[in-house]
Every structure is written in structure tokens, then in C-alpha cells.
Design a protein around this motif. Structure first.
Motif, PDB file in Angstrom:
ATOM      1  N   GLY A  95       0.799  -1.217   0.000  1.00 12.97           N
ATOM      2  CA  GLY A  95       0.000   0.000   0.000  1.00 12.97           C
ATOM      3  C   GLY A  95       0.829   1.263   0.000  1.00 12.97           C
ATOM      4  N   ILE A  96       2.134   1.132  -0.112  1.00 10.93           N
ATOM      5  CA  ILE A  96       3.035   2.285  -0.104  1.00 10.93           C
ATOM      6  C   ILE A  96       3.382   2.658  -1.541  1.00 10.93           C
ATOM      7  CG2 ILE A  96       5.338   3.095   0.589  1.00 10.93           C
ATOM      8  CD1 ILE A  96       5.114   1.099   2.956  1.00 10.93           C
ATOM      9  N   ILE A  97       3.219   3.929  -1.891  1.00 10.41           N
ATOM     10  CA  ILE A  97       3.521   4.364  -3.251  1.00 10.41           C
ATOM     11  C   ILE A  97       4.774   5.242  -3.312  1.00 10.41           C
ATOM     12  CG2 ILE A  97       1.135   4.181  -4.037  1.00 10.41           C
ATOM     13  CD1 ILE A  97       0.859   7.198  -3.707  1.00 10.41           C
ATOM     14  N   ASP A  98       5.270   5.661  -2.172  1.00  3.71           N
ATOM     15  CA  ASP A  98       6.514   6.423  -2.147  1.00  3.71           C
ATOM     16  C   ASP A  98       7.017   6.517  -0.706  1.00  3.71           C
ATOM     17  OD1 ASP A  98       8.667   7.782  -3.144  1.00  3.71           O
ATOM     18  OD2 ASP A  98       7.669   9.745  -3.191  1.00  3.71           O
ATOM     19  N   THR A 100       3.877   7.767   9.416  1.00  2.24           N
ATOM     20  CA  THR A 100       5.205   7.601   9.992  1.00  2.24           C
ATOM     21  C   THR A 100       5.576   6.123  10.075  1.00  2.24           C
ATOM     22  OG1 THR A 100       4.465   7.404  12.281  1.00  2.24           O
ATOM     23  CG2 THR A 100       4.751   9.646  11.402  1.00  2.24           C
ATOM     24  N   ALA A 101       6.801   5.875  10.498  1.00  2.00           N
ATOM     25  CA  ALA A 101       7.260   4.501  10.684  1.00  2.00           C
ATOM     26  C   ALA A 101       6.458   3.790  11.766  1.00  2.00           C
ATOM     27  CB  ALA A 101       8.741   4.503  11.044  1.00  2.00           C
ATOM     28  N   PHE A 102       5.963   4.534  12.739  1.00  2.00           N
ATOM     29  CA  PHE A 102       5.200   3.929  13.829  1.00  2.00           C
ATOM     30  C   PHE A 102       3.827   3.441  13.367  1.00  2.00           C
ATOM     31  CE2 PHE A 102       8.111   7.033  15.749  1.00  2.00           C
ATOM     32  CZ  PHE A 102       8.809   6.191  16.605  1.00  2.00           C
ATOM     33  N   THR A 106       6.793  -4.537   7.468  1.00  2.00           N
ATOM     34  CA  THR A 106       7.240  -3.466   6.580  1.00  2.00           C
ATOM     35  C   THR A 106       8.527  -2.839   7.087  1.00  2.00           C
ATOM     36  OG1 THR A 106       4.984  -2.949   5.884  1.00  2.00           O
ATOM     37  CG2 THR A 106       6.631  -1.223   5.604  1.00  2.00           C
ATOM     38  N   MET A 107       8.593  -2.586   8.386  1.00  2.00           N
ATOM     39  CA  MET A 107       9.776  -1.943   8.941  1.00  2.00           C
ATOM     40  C   MET A 107      10.974  -2.885   8.977  1.00  2.00           C
ATOM     41  SD  MET A 107       8.794   1.012   9.051  1.00  2.00           S
ATOM     42  CE  MET A 107      10.449   1.547   9.503  1.00  2.00           C
ATOM     43  N   ALA A 108      10.719  -4.168   9.170  1.00  2.00           N
ATOM     44  CA  ALA A 108      11.821  -5.131   9.113  1.00  2.00           C
ATOM     45  C   ALA A 108      12.411  -5.155   7.713  1.00  2.00           C
ATOM     46  CB  ALA A 108      11.331  -6.520   9.518  1.00  2.00           C
ATOM     47  N   ASN A 129       8.649 -12.150   9.848  1.00  2.00           N
ATOM     48  CA  ASN A 129       7.940 -10.895   9.536  1.00  2.00           C
ATOM     49  C   ASN A 129       7.873 -10.616   8.039  1.00  2.00           C
ATOM     50  OD1 ASN A 129       7.481 -10.216  12.269  1.00  2.00           O
ATOM     51  ND2 ASN A 129       9.522  -9.341  12.434  1.00  2.00           N
ATOM     52  N   CYS A 130       7.952 -11.669   7.239  1.00  2.00           N
ATOM     53  CA  CYS A 130       7.963 -11.484   5.785  1.00  2.00           C
ATOM     54  C   CYS A 130       6.945 -12.438   5.151  1.00  2.00           C
ATOM     55  CB  CYS A 130       9.368 -11.764   5.246  1.00  2.00           C
ATOM     56  SG  CYS A 130       9.658 -11.188   3.575  1.00  2.00           S
TER      57      CYS A 130
END
Length: 387
Positions: A228-231, A264-266, A272-274, A300-301
Motif C-alpha cells: 500500500g506504499i507508493i513512495d 510515519t514509521a510507527f 514493513t519496517m523489518a 515478519n515477511c
């Protein structure tokens, strides 16, 4: 590039273990990509079977060869024998740096070197140097400057010689130390490093901010992973006392409209963060032609993402320098991605671990037209937990 490594009387492996990246001429080109040395090797087995000990063995060799001179007098080498028995342990690693292939051998107790030897493997195997305890007993003429160094009982000859900065020493030792310096991952000689401390979000963001190619590499993989991340953008914030903070912001598409929002990262998942953190290491290893050592790399993948991460190392376009990836994973389907030539199974009987590569299993049980993962789940090839 690593050809093979192994150890005997090392943690849960009493009789010994070895891990080989070598591929014979019989391996299909679809697997080998024309290489005689694999760039990936996966390790499977039940919990506490000894999988991580194989990776620790490689990490031990890397740290001991390149950096053991930094150990204080009286410090241990960083390993233990099988249930603490008093017998000596043996290690080896067969590897290539540039155009030169080497064989390194070590016999040691947990506190001191018994024997250490380095060979060059050109047309034939040639001894460069050999030590027994703290005395050099054999060396080639070009390494005569080694006669003037004082050996430490808990440090490698190679690490010691490089730290002494001997002027007339051939370049071999320095090249070896630099090669092992390009080994990265979440495994050390004493165990697994927690993911959060291995490469923290802040340090990964600082790295991405300064290295555009690494940032583009990570962004493309994350955007293509259906998260869901585009940038992704990284903000540089000036703090008090001259400190700087790098803050990643993740741009998401909202609904079916063209509206977008930064989070944010939180606000991101742990997976995703891993991935965000670990991709910095992936890029560095691929860029340097080094070795990535990861325990439970599938943690986590999502399982469908794993093949694309492995392909980073098997595809010559993304891995032109022949970087290698060795890992453990719990996901069973990964075996079908790796095939029998790139999968090691680990089992344990009566407290003792043993390992084997799948192409070492005799007969035609494992074939290219049959799912290996199915055989694994059925317990037909070993390496499964006994529940």
C-alpha cells in the motif's frame, strides 16, 4: 566467494557439519545460471536442530580470521565444544578472493589455537603458512616477515599480521581481512542479533538519505511488495547540540481516489519496517560482492515475497559481483524455490546434530518434477520437528 566451510566438535555438531555452495556440471542451468558456485544456500530443520549453529560457525570463522587480535588476553575464542567435552575442535573454510582461492584450517580449544594453516589453491594446493600453538613452523619465502611478529594464543595469524601493519607482507592477508569485512547479517559467533538492534530504523534512514542508489533499491522493492506504499521520503531534522535526525515518511494511497496521506514509521507494520531496515544490508552486500548471513530471514515477511528476495542473489543482473546469501527459514515452500542443490537439512538425534544437502540423498526420491516441500512436510527426507 565461499566454496564451502565446516566445523567438528562445535556446539551441537560432534562429528561435524559442512555447508557447500559448489555446484557440479550435472546441475541444471536454470538453477546454476552458468555458475559453478551457488549464490544462495538455505538451511531447514526443526526448532533447536542446529540450523543457527551452522551460521554461527561461518560467523565465528569470519570474526576470528579478520578481527580476533582485538580480543583481550585470556578471552575465549567465542565458541564451545559439543556439551563442553575437552576434545579439540576443527574448522575450515574454502574461499576465493579476487582470482585467488584459499583454504583456511583451524584446530583450537575454546581458549587457544592449537594449529592454524592457510593454503593457496592454484594449480595445486600450496601451503602459505602454518602455526602450532604460538610458533610458526612452516611458511613460504615471500612471508618471511612473519618471523618478526608475536602471536597471541587467542588470535588468528592473519588478524595479527594485519594489525602489526608489516610493510613487506604480501597483500594476501589484507585482502582476506577486507573480504570477510564485507560479510553482514544478523548472526555473530555468539548468537543472533535482534532485528531492531541489527540495523535500527534511524541508522537505516540515515544511510538511505546519504546513498541514493540504496534508497531507490529499497523503495522499488517495498512499493512492489503490495504494502500500500507508493513512495517513501526521508526528512532530515536538525536537533539541538548539532544532532541530526532522519525520519522516514511513507506515502499511502487513500481509497479509490487519487488522495494520498503520509504515515510515519510507527504506523507501519513490523514486517514493513523489518523489510525497510534489512534492505539496506541486502544492498550493501550486493554492491560489495560480500556474504549475507541471516537467521530466520522469513520472519515478519510474507511467504510470497521470499522468492523475490532470493532472486536478488540468483539473478546476474541484480547480483553481477557474485554476492552470496546463506540463511535459515521456517517456511517449507522455500525448499521448492531453492531445489535440492541449494538446500541443507539439519536433524538432531540424542542431542547431536547432523546435516546434509538434499542432493546427497541417494535414489530418485527427490526429482526436479516433484515438490520437495511436500516430501519435507511428510517427513520423508528428515529435518522436521517431532510433534
Amino acid at each position: 566467494m565461499i566454496y564451502a566451510f565446516g566445523a567438528q566438535n562445535y556446539f551441537s555438531f560432534r562429528e561435524g557439519m559442512s555447508a557447500s555452495f559448489q555446484l557440479s556440471a550435472k546441475v541444471p542451468v536454470s538453477v546454476s545460471q552458468g555458475r559453478r558456485i551457488s549464490t544462495v544456500l538455505g538451511i531447514k530443520g526443526g526448532n533447536a536442530s542446529g540450523k543457527t549453529n551452522i551460521l554461527k560457525g561461518l560467523a565465528f570463522l569470519q570474526e576470528f580470521i579478520s578481527d580476533s587480535f582485538s580480543l583481550e588476553d585470556g578471552d575465549g575464542l567465542g565458541f564451545d565444544t559439543y556439551f563442553g567435552i575437552k576434545d579439540e575442535s576443527n574448522f575450515f573454510i574454502d574461499f576465493k578472493v579476487g582470482d585467488v582461492r584459499y583454504l583456511y584450517e583451524l584446530t583450537a580449544t575454546p581458549f587457544s589455537v592449537v594449529r592454524e594453516a592457510l593454503y593457496k589453491k592454484l594449480q595445486r594446493k600450496t601451503l602459505i603458512v602454518e602455526r602450532l600453538e604460538d610458533v610458526i613452523v612452516e611458511r613460504s619465502n615471500e612471508f618471511k616477515s612473519l618471523d618478526f611478529i608475536l602471536l597471541k594464543s587467542n588470535a588468528s595469524l592473519i588478524s595479527t599480521a594485519v594489525k602489526y601493519k608489516i610493510k613487506d607482507l604480501p597483500i594476501d592477508f589484507l585482502n582476506i581481512v577486507e573480504y570477510f569485512g564485507n560479510m553482514s547479517g544478523n548472526v555473530t559467533r555468539v548468537g543472533v542479533v535482534p532485528d531492531e538492534s541489527m540495523f535500527k530504523r534511524d541508522t537505516a534512514s540515515a544511510f538511505y538519505y546519504k546513498v541514493d542508489r540504496a534508497f531507490e533499491f529499497a523503495k522499488n522493492i517495498i512499493k512492489n511488495s503490495d504494502l500500500g506504499i507508493i513512495d517513501i521520503q526521508i526528512q532530515k531534522n536538525e536537533l539541538s547540540a548539532g544532532k541530526v535526525q532522519y525520519v522516514p515518511m511513507f506515502l499511502h494511497k487513500v481509497g479509490k481516489s487519487n488522495d494520498t496521506r503520509f504515515l510515519t514509521a510507527f504506523d507501519q507494520s513490523s514486517g514493513t519496517m523489518a523489510l525497510y531496515r534489512r534492505l539496506a544490508m541486502y544492498w550493501m552486500v550486493l554492491e560489495d560482492g560480500g556474504v549475507l548471513v541471516m537467521d530466520e530471514f522469513d520472519q515478519n515477511c510474507h511467504p510470497m515475497l521470499l522468492p523475490s528476495l532470493i532472486k536478488l542473489f540468483t539473478d546476474k543482473e541484480t547480483n553481477p559481483k557474485g554476492a552470496q546469501f546463506i540463511f535459515t527459514a521456517h517456511n517449507a515452500d522455500i525448499i521448492d524455490e531453492l531445489g535440492k542443490y541449494r538446500t541443507i537439512l539439519v536433524s538432531k538425534e540424542d542431542g547431536e546434530s547432523y546435516s546434509y544437502r538434499l542432493d546427497e540423498i541417494p535414489g530418485d526420491l527427490i526429482r526436479n518434477d516433484r515438490s520437495i516441500a511436500a516430501l519435507y512436510r511428510e517427513g520423508k527426507i528428515g529435518g522436521v520437528p517431532k510433534l
